[in-house]
Write an enzyme that holds these catalytic residues in place. Sequence first.
Site, PDB file in Angstrom:
ATOM      1  N   GLY A  25      47.193  43.577  45.706  1.00 55.69           N
ATOM      2  CA  GLY A  25      45.790  43.572  45.325  1.00 55.69           C
ATOM      3  C   GLY A  25      45.208  44.974  45.398  1.00 55.69           C
ATOM      4  N   SER A  26      43.980  45.070  45.823  1.00 55.63           N
ATOM      5  CA  SER A  26      43.277  46.362  45.782  1.00 55.63           C
ATOM      6  C   SER A  26      43.848  47.386  46.754  1.00 55.63           C
ATOM      7  CB  SER A  26      41.797  46.156  46.085  1.00 55.63           C
ATOM      8  OG  SER A  26      41.252  45.266  45.146  1.00 55.63           O
TER       9      SER A  26
END
Lengths: 381, 621
Positions: free
Chosen positions: B318-319
Amino acid sequence: MMQRRLWREASFDLTGKVLRINWLYVLLLCCLAAVGYTALYSAAGGSAEPYAGRHLVRFCIGLTLLVCVALVDIRTIQRLSWVAYAVGVGLLIAVMRMGHIGKGAQRWIEIGGFQLQPSELMKIALVLALASWFHKASWERMGNPLFLIPPIVATLIPVGLILKEPNLGTAVIAAIVGGAVFFGAGVRWWKFLLVALPVPFAAKFAYEHLHDYQRARIDTFLHPESDPLGAGYNILQSKIALGSGGMWGKGYLQGTQGHLDFLPEKQTDFIFTMIGEEFGWVGTAATIGLLSLIVLGGMLIAIRCRNQFGRLVALGISVNFFMYVFVNIAMVMGAIPVGGVPLPLVSHGGSAMLTVMVGFGILMSIHVHRDTEFETNGDDR
Amino acid sequence: MRRETRRTGVFTRRALLLMGGQAAVLGGLVARLYQVQVVEGGRYATLANDNRISARMIAPPRGRILDRFGTPIAGSRINWRALLISERATDVKATLEAFSRIVPLTEYERARIDREIHKRRRFIPVMVREFLSWQDMAAIEVSAPDLPGILVDVGTTRIYPYGEHLAHVVGYVAPPNEGDVANDPLLALPGLRIGRAGMEKYHDLSLRGRPGAVQLEVNAVGRVIRELDRQEGVQGDDVGLSIDAGLQQAVVTLLGDESASAVVMDCHNGEVLAMATNPGFDPTLFNSGVSQAQWAEWTRDRRTPLINKATSGLYAPGSTFKMAVALAGLEAKAITVNDRVDCPGYLDLGDTRFHCWRKGGHGGLDLRGGLKNSCDVYFYEIARRTGIDKVAAMANRLGLGVELDLDLPGQRSGLIPTREWRMAQGKAWNIGDTIVSGIGQGYIQVTPLQLATYTARLASGRQVQPHLTRSLGGVLQPGSLPEDWPALDMPEKALRAVREGMWAVVNEQGGTAPLARLADPKVQLAGKTGSAQVRRVSREMRESGTFDSAKLPWEFRPHALFTAFAPYDAPRYAIAVVIEHGNAGAAAAAPLVRDIMTETLQRDPANRTEPPAAKLAAAQQ
């Protein structure tokens, strides 16, 4: 003279070649394999499975290989000898690389289900390469020490690589086999002494750099009572098995030590003790007699050969076989440190069988082409 | 021609000489065999038939596993057991029958004992029953005359004081199987255990030690005539880990009931200080064999207690992946630190629209702002400009999607996709794949340990590799000094920009993870949130406006990730946490990282004194 030369130069037809194979010698090899079958049958507790049957199959494959190699022209073999040498060194390096990944001693390469031990192949390739070198040497050049440097280097490279594997026994055998070719080529006695003198010092140095398990073997050899369970156990049990055989043995399939699992590795390195226990001294002496015929027969082939290359290769192969026999039998009797060397054509194991049979194939090729002359036979002509 | 004859002559002479030598040697062997077989044969025949040298081996105590301060995390405890030496029993069946009247044996145990008796050499004792109580022991001793061949013995068994808190790291031992025994006959010794997982497996040979032996002379009925020799075994080496057992316990406690994993690492040398995986299992259960019911329970649990999630759990980063994208963009000169990208809330590419997590968009952002707000459009754009292959190369350099040089068996390498990888699958790489890779989704998969390594490398600028072994047999191993690890070979300016962005995430007004802020304002934590979708969010769901992932069933909720280092001005510890289906990194994982970091900084294991033994050995080196 002219006519004789012509007869020799003409490569005779296939049937002629097959007939020229020393079939008596092949029969001796078959006898030895039969001894192996008998002993392995007993080692499996009176069953062809799992050892004896496979032994027979492998011997048949080996025999086919022998005949095929025997029909190859000796000059072709000579031309390929350095190629074989390069391949052998390459395989040794390959095996070393793989050993690095495995973080341990690695001596095997797997090719199509067959385990291949490159150090075994290397010994034959080394003999070929050295013989090829000395084949081209005139008597004068043999006296020049500089001429001896390349073959010495060519011997030390594989010996060093095998030592690094680490496989002390095979490395020593390879060095002795190489030395035998030097000896046959006519290198002076005093030069051997010059090389042999520093050996004790080198041995001391080597001992200090040996792997623990190798050092343990030598220590056990010097003081067998210090380790009755490890390597000393093998030797002790092996001696008990041999000794209890007596003069006539306990009878086929009647050996207790082997069958009660007291004997370790009875189907491989210690197969000779099975023979000793069940057939007694008569059996072991007869086996050694058979082995002697094969060793000395090989030497006779060397003497009868009319070209230097063939002579030297035959000598090297015979000495190699002799070293196998000597190291294995001396080992099971506790006369030298245990060294993982099988008894060729008797012990269970495919890799050694195939390399030994290829070696005998080359020996047969030398016999078939014993009168062949090389186009350039050094500068003797 | 004369010379040729001379050469032939020399060869023939020497060959004959060799033949003579060979014949002499072989003759010598025959003569020696005569000596051994015929002359001394009688003596050996007696040895073989009447008297045997019976040897019994003594299993060596297994080495301990210690934490970085010398606290045992795997040790040994006394274990009373009954053994059977079959060559001493006149009737094995009768002996076992008599034994069964004192300590009942099950059918299953009987079968095992029978099997082992047939497999092993007759003088090697076979385990009848272990973990006996004092009462049983006494009863067996008293009825010894009725139990020929039975022997009572004190052995050791493995204990793990930290139990399930360290199970995945320490691993476990189990009885060797038949294949193991075939490779190493010493393993046939009763009570000997073999490392099956974790450090117990990785360092098995060092831990095992050398067996001792007693050599006995026995007569034909197996009665001991005398003891010839006795050698005690040598205990296996102690293995010192970099783990701080106290910290590990605290971390596991903080993880609570979540199915989660956390790794605490020293940024400068890659030493793993804590590697926690929840839920755990009790490693001592493997000691004597796991029951069917227990096994079924473990395999049924959807939180996979037997799997070390830190090294073999695969998650989309993810981020948290955005730092790698930023560094790849800077290196490829696709962007500078100050370049601004406008975020209207989406990025249109052909007829596909890629959304930012914030509906209205962020407006114009530079690198720092992009990281601080975790703006998706900013990183879509950088990934598009940089290209997937350069992004993948950077991620690999930082430790993501590659096999790490870790001393723990069973790690998985994860995946950072490249064009080549996609081509090998027989498919073409789409630009859309690059875009989603920019925010760590799509095909990307990493492990929590890789995230921690990545963060440690960002923070220290060194190519540290995670490792757990600190000392072996009291000798400090290489890799514990920062100088042992080469620099990352990346401009300090780029690294500083990324660290600053991570600082802003936590410490600046409007950052995405204010909950990760440490209580002590003097020590600041820098980090990055991440949420990894498990299921694709469809357009209808998004546009309906009522989409709330927290309302999904547990197994469809996104994973929550957070990765951080501290102190910001002098980085020392890197932490990565993944909470399976924890929903959002900022809400679930960030406060957890804050608490773990607070605990770590309080304990400060990297700066506390080393165990004296290790230090001494280091000085001697």
